[in-house]
Design an enzyme around this catalytic site. Structure first.
Site, PDB file in Angstrom:
ATOM      1  N   GLU A   1       3.767  13.967  -3.823  1.00 28.97           N
ATOM      2  CA  GLU A   1       2.962  13.578  -2.715  1.00 28.97           C
ATOM      3  C   GLU A   1       2.970  14.666  -1.839  1.00 28.97           C
ATOM      4  O   GLU A   1       4.058  15.026  -1.064  1.00 28.97           O
ATOM      5  CB  GLU A   1       3.014  12.175  -2.105  1.00 28.97           C
TER       6      GLU A   1
ATOM      7  N   GLU B   1       0.988  -1.307   0.096  1.00 27.37           N
ATOM      8  CA  GLU B   1      -0.154  -0.023  -0.105  1.00 27.37           C
ATOM      9  C   GLU B   1       0.821   1.255  -0.052  1.00 27.37           C
ATOM     10  O   GLU B   1       1.574   1.593   0.848  1.00 27.37           O
ATOM     11  CB  GLU B   1      -0.851   0.069   1.199  1.00 27.37           C
TER      12      GLU B   1
ATOM     13  N   CYS C   1      -2.602   9.069   2.493  1.00 25.06           N
ATOM     14  CA  CYS C   1      -2.170   8.469   1.028  1.00 25.06           C
ATOM     15  C   CYS C   1      -3.244   8.772   0.185  1.00 25.06           C
ATOM     16  O   CYS C   1      -3.098   9.006  -0.876  1.00 25.06           O
ATOM     17  CB  CYS C   1      -1.787   7.130   1.264  1.00 25.06           C
TER      18      CYS C   1
END
Ligand code: NAP
Length: 503
Positions: free
Chosen positions: A404, A273, A307
């Site tokens: 990110e 993940e 995330c």
């Protein structure tokens, strides 16, 4: 624009007395074979509160030798746990669910202290994280196979499912309870034993949760926990040992890539993940009220450190100014401060490095022509605080659009056509989640097929749910957590052929 809200008083559930009592209950050792013990080297490391920079506790610092002791315990416990009746495994997970909820005040406060999220969000994580225990207690008794006749009629095909074996689970710091339960619950439900390595920034919640598992009767060695500052060497020791059969990792894509490579020699089952770079698309036919509300949740939940956080906002040119004005007005009212204070929306970032990185991303965008609408600065003083920020007209080449962000920065750019929006949204190596706001059903259906992400929020800003398969496409990962899919990550298939019993 109105003045920002100020943080209120300390929440009555988070007084110094509550904090001292809670910290006194958190195990500070390594959990190996059912007992808490110091590291073999005697080393410890400190865990601190990102809102103050002050130390909370010191915990044992596992070495590679401790890692092998933990793996040995998981390996010894495996045959009996795999043979435990599914109903018994289910009842233990169900008991753990009840116990986590009963102790919700402790888990919520501990997460706010070690990770920083505002206390109401920490309570939300107790509910969400606890739900994986309930969901997988229900799934433990539904592991199924099949029986069929070969097409030629000369044999019978049996397909059965078996636990993969001892698993190594690595979790990140941003959801200290949910990332642990999302891995441990399906592993235990499937009949696997585990060695858990929590993030070194937030190991306390995992240790408190592991104690809950012992308290409800999970047998010694089924769950082993190794806080460590030596995540590389500890992981190498485990991944190079033939007793481990699976790695499940949640964290950044670069570390995930490295761990995948290190899992190759042992041909381990892997679940990954990894990072995200979620697009948030607002079409001209969107319900603007809903889009603004969804945008704020998708961006600022967990102080932007998720995330699934919306990273790039693509708003149709016809709505862009109004959307930007409305999110700016909302954000200008957010109070920034320690998560134990009432009224706080923006707690601290996890560490000073994250504050510096967020500032650099905003400065880079502004230098490339973006407009700073609100926020944009770190706060002076103790703690790792960065104001909630809105930046508009962000050019495609800005780092904000590629990396990110993992901080409270809402970066907006515009588009003209659906094709352009899809092209921009998919122009990333990540593919975790996308968000779409439109009232046009056919457009919504087209986007389900066109957006290259493992998950999609269609007119909603948060997608996480224990009953749904969470996971990414492309470099956002492999495998799924939650849903019907989650337990399969911990099961392996056996096919058995028998002769035709009538022949
Ligand atoms: P990270 O730096 O990759 O760390 C994640 C975990 O890996 C931590 O336990 C860390 O331990 C460990 N680790 C770091 N280097 C390692 C190495 N060389 N070998 C073995 N383990 C190692 O990520 P993070 O900063 O904690 O978390 C943020 C990232 O996680 C973001 O990219 C976010 O998108 C991603 N994330 C993804 C999901 C998802 O479900 N897709 C969910 C949450 C977060 P230490 O703490 O000791 O470094």
């Amino acid at each position: 624009m109105s003045e920002p809200e100020t943080a209120g008083d300390v929440d009555p559930r988070a007084t110094p007395g509550h904090i001292a009592e809670l910290l006194g209950q958190v195990p500070t050792g390594l959990l190996i074979d059912g007992g808490w013990r110091p590291a073999e080297t005697g080393q410890t490391f400190g865990v601190s509160d990102p809102a103050t920079g002050q130390p909370l506790l010191r915990v044992a610092d596992a070495s590679p030798a401790d890692a092998l002791a933990g793996l040995a315990a998981a390996d010894r416990a495996f045959p009996a746990w795999a043979a435990t009746a599914p109903r018994d495994r289910a009842e233990l997970l169900r008991a753990a669910f009840e116990e986590v909820l009963r102790r919700r005040d402790e888990f919520a406060l501990l997460m706010t202290l070690e990770m920083g999220k505002p206390l109401p969000e920490a309570y939300g994580e107790v509910t969400y994280g606890g739900e994986f225990l309930r969901w997988f207690s229900e799934e433990a008794v539904r592991i199924q196979g099949r029986y069929g006749t070969t097409p030629e009629g000369n044999g019978r095909v049996l397909v059965s499912q078996h636990p993969v074996g001892p698993c190594y689970l690595i979790t990140p710091w941003n959801f200290p309870l949910a990332m642990a339960t999302r891995k441990i619950a399906p592993a235990l439900a499937a009949g696997c034993t585990v060695v858990v390595k929590p993030a070194s920034l937030t190991p306390l919640t995992t240790s408190l949760f592991a104690q809950v598992l012992l308290d409800v009767g999970v047998p010694a060695g089924v769950v082993n926990v190794l806080p460590t500052t030596a995540s590389g060497p500890v992981s190498t020791a485990i991944l190079e040992d033939p007793r481990v059969r699976k790695l499940s990792f949640t964290g950044s894509t670069p570390v995930g890539r490295d761990l995948l490579a290190r899992s190759a020699p042992g041909v381990l089952r892997t679940s990954m993940e990894l990072g995200g770079n979620a697009p948030f698309l607002v079409f001209p036919d969107a319900d603007l009220d809903a889009a603004v509300e969804g945008a704020l949740r998708a961006k600022f939940r967990n102080i932007g450190q998720a995330c699934t956080a919306a990273n790039r906002f693509f708003v149709h040119r016809s709505l862009a100014e109004e959307f930007t004005a409305r999110v700016t007005a909302a954000v200008a009212n957010y109070a920034t401060g320690p998560g134990i204070r009432t009224g706080v929306t923006i707690g601290p970032l996890i560490e000073p490095r994250a504050v510096a990185k967020t500032g650099e991303l905003v400065a880079d965008a502004v230098a490339r022509g973006a407009t700073l609408r609100v926020g944009g600065h770190a706060l002076e003083g103790a703690g790792s605080f960065f104001e909630a920020t809105v930046v508009a007209d962000v050019p495609a080449e800005a780092a904000l659009m590629r990396e990110e962000i993992f901080g409270p920065v809402l970066a907006i750019t515009t588009f003209e056509t659906e094709d352009e929006a899809v092209r921009l949204a998919n122009a990333t190596e990540y593919g975790l989640v996308s968000y779409v706001y439109t009232r046009d059903l056919a457009r919504g259906q087209r986007l389900i097929e066109r957006l290259a992400t493992g998950m999609m929020g269609l007119n909603v800003g948060v997608v996480s749910n224990a009953a749904a398969p969470f996971g990414g496409w492309k470099q956002s990962g492999l495998g799924r957590e939650g849903g019907l899919e989650g337990i399969r990550e911990y099961l392996q298939t056996k096919y058995t052929l028998t002769p035709d019993p009538f022949a």
